[in-house]
Design a protein around this motif. Structure first.
Motif, mmCIF file in Angstrom:
data_model
loop_
_atom_site.group_PDB
_atom_site.id
_atom_site.type_symbol
_atom_site.label_atom_id
_atom_site.label_comp_id
_atom_site.label_asym_id
_atom_site.label_seq_id
_atom_site.Cartn_x
_atom_site.Cartn_y
_atom_site.Cartn_z
ATOM 1 N N THR A 178 37.012 44.983 48.744
ATOM 2 C CA THR A 178 37.276 46.374 49.127
ATOM 3 C C THR A 178 38.179 47.099 48.141
ATOM 4 O OG1 THR A 178 39.295 45.922 50.437
ATOM 5 C CG2 THR A 178 37.159 45.661 51.558
ATOM 6 N N PHE A 179 38.730 46.382 47.160
ATOM 7 C CA PHE A 179 39.672 47.001 46.226
ATOM 8 C C PHE A 179 38.939 47.925 45.255
ATOM 9 C CE2 PHE A 179 42.945 43.241 46.366
ATOM 10 C CZ PHE A 179 43.044 43.393 47.733
ATOM 11 N N ARG A 180 39.586 48.974 44.859
ATOM 12 C CA ARG A 180 38.965 49.997 44.006
ATOM 13 C C ARG A 180 38.426 49.418 42.700
ATOM 14 N NH1 ARG A 180 41.001 52.736 39.903
ATOM 15 N NH2 ARG A 180 43.106 51.964 40.340
ATOM 16 N N THR A 181 39.114 48.422 42.128
ATOM 17 C CA THR A 181 38.750 47.901 40.813
ATOM 18 C C THR A 181 37.744 46.742 40.870
ATOM 19 O OG1 THR A 181 40.667 46.416 40.921
ATOM 20 C CG2 THR A 181 40.971 48.544 39.819
ATOM 21 N N ASP A 183 34.483 46.267 41.104
ATOM 22 C CA ASP A 183 33.065 46.578 40.949
ATOM 23 C C ASP A 183 32.228 45.334 40.679
ATOM 24 O OD1 ASP A 183 33.471 49.265 41.386
ATOM 25 O OD2 ASP A 183 33.663 49.765 39.260
ATOM 26 N N ALA A 184 32.708 44.443 39.807
ATOM 27 C CA ALA A 184 31.944 43.235 39.474
ATOM 28 C C ALA A 184 31.774 42.342 40.697
ATOM 29 C CB ALA A 184 32.619 42.470 38.342
ATOM 30 N N LEU A 185 32.820 42.261 41.520
ATOM 31 C CA LEU A 185 32.739 41.449 42.729
ATOM 32 C C LEU A 185 31.778 42.070 43.734
ATOM 33 C CD1 LEU A 185 33.638 39.042 44.407
ATOM 34 C CD2 LEU A 185 35.636 40.369 45.139
ATOM 35 N N ARG A 186 31.767 43.379 43.822
ATOM 36 C CA ARG A 186 30.822 44.035 44.730
ATOM 37 C C ARG A 186 29.378 43.722 44.319
ATOM 38 N NH1 ARG A 186 35.189 47.608 45.520
ATOM 39 N NH2 ARG A 186 34.992 48.664 43.520
ATOM 40 N N ASP A 187 29.130 43.636 43.028
ATOM 41 C CA ASP A 187 27.795 43.266 42.568
ATOM 42 C C ASP A 187 27.445 41.857 43.032
ATOM 43 O OD1 ASP A 187 25.394 43.594 40.787
ATOM 44 O OD2 ASP A 187 26.348 41.918 39.743
ATOM 45 N N ARG A 212 45.560 47.230 52.966
ATOM 46 C CA ARG A 212 46.119 46.749 51.710
ATOM 47 C C ARG A 212 47.587 47.126 51.598
ATOM 48 N NH1 ARG A 212 44.000 47.468 45.428
ATOM 49 N NH2 ARG A 212 45.211 45.690 44.653
ATOM 50 N N GLY A 213 48.390 46.163 51.128
ATOM 51 C CA GLY A 213 49.827 46.361 51.015
ATOM 52 C C GLY A 213 50.594 45.833 52.216
ATOM 53 N N LYS A 214 49.856 45.444 53.265
ATOM 54 C CA LYS A 214 50.449 44.861 54.454
ATOM 55 C C LYS A 214 50.116 43.372 54.498
ATOM 56 C CE LYS A 214 49.631 49.164 57.005
ATOM 57 N NZ LYS A 214 48.922 49.767 58.169
ATOM 58 N N PRO A 215 50.854 42.592 55.300
ATOM 59 C CA PRO A 215 50.475 41.173 55.452
ATOM 60 C C PRO A 215 49.068 41.055 56.020
ATOM 61 C CG PRO A 215 52.687 41.569 56.299
ATOM 62 C CD PRO A 215 52.089 42.915 56.037
#
Length: 258
Positions: A178-181, A183-187, A212-215
């Motif tokens: 789900t992280f913005r960066t 893209d390769a994992l989303r593929d 994100r940013g929370k436990p």
């Protein structure tokens, strides 16, 4: 129903609530089973003290590649991992991204884990980062035909995923997808065959968006499932059913009734 195929319940921050509260919240969201993964054989008994009361929590036994200060002999690993409560070996593997200087020790430990998995006929839980060639090479050299496993919290490329699956590995996707960066994992998450896919939180780390940013906690495997289902253009129920079936197929020693 969902399964969190990789979490560290003994590492949850007590300031964020108890393990009991975390599991009850997850169950209220439809998460039915949890695999609590060891990072240190030395701390295995302490981990068991935290989770042994829960019938719907399974456990692994192993030494994380970044915890080589807790390394143990193959014989000690074999003895601990022979416990009937242990459903998998690991997490083990190679991490050169954070600790290339311990490469030789990591490789020896990984080989020991593979041999123990072969002997006990239990699947491997593999952590790999920045070590594609060595990870695949050691699996090819030492993995028995009957031994399967999972590349957990996968962050590598499609080529690695494809080669690992050819050796009987599953691919597990965490909230990193789900992280913005990512893209390769989303593929990768879109291309992994549905019968080779697992989902996980790796909690208490790597909470998915919007947390994100929370436990992180096991309940958030639902967000991981929703995100991947949307990527693949399928229903959340279809993804949940497939990944749950995959989990019990790979970790066949888990209690399906809990």
């Amino acid at each position: 129903m969902f399964v969190d195929s990789h979490c560290h319940l003994d590492r949850l921050d007590p300031n964020s609530g108890s393990v009991d509260e975390a599991l009850k919240f997850a169950q209220s969201r439809g998460v039915k089973h949890f695999l609590c993964v060891a990072v240190s054989v030395k701390e295995f008994d302490a981990m068991m003290d935290v989770v042994s009361a829960y019938d719907n929590v399974s456990v692994s036994c192993g030494v994380h590649p970044l915890h080589q200060e807790d390394a143990c002999s193959r014989q000690v690993l074999l003895e601990k991992a022979s416990d009937q409560r242990v459903v998998a070996i690991g997490e083990t593997g190679l991490d050169y991204y954070y600790s290339e200087e311990s490469k030789a020790v990591q490789m020896t430990s990984f080989i020991d884990h593979i041999h123990v998995a072969n002997e006990l006929k239990k699947p491997l839980i593999i952590h790999t980062r920045g070590a594609k060639e060595d990870t695949l090479g050691l699996l090819e050299a030492h993995l028995a035909d009957h031994t399967q496993g999972v590349l957990h919290c996968f962050t590598e490329d499609w080529d690695m995923a494809e080669k690992a699956m050819e050796m009987g590995m599953y691919i597990s996707i965490s909230g990193i997808v789900t992280f913005r960066t990512a893209d390769a994992l989303r593929d990768v998450a879109k291309r992994v065959p549905l019968d080779k896919l697992l989902i996980e939180t790796d909690s208490p780390w790597l909470a998915p968006v919007p947390h994100r940013g929370k436990p992180n906690q096991p309940a958030y495997v639902v967000e991981v499932a929703e995100y991947i289902a949307n990527l693949r253009g399928i229903s959340v129920n279809e993804l949940a059913e497939a990944t749950t079936d995959n989990f019990y197929r790979l970790f066949a020693l888990c209690n399906k009734t809990s």
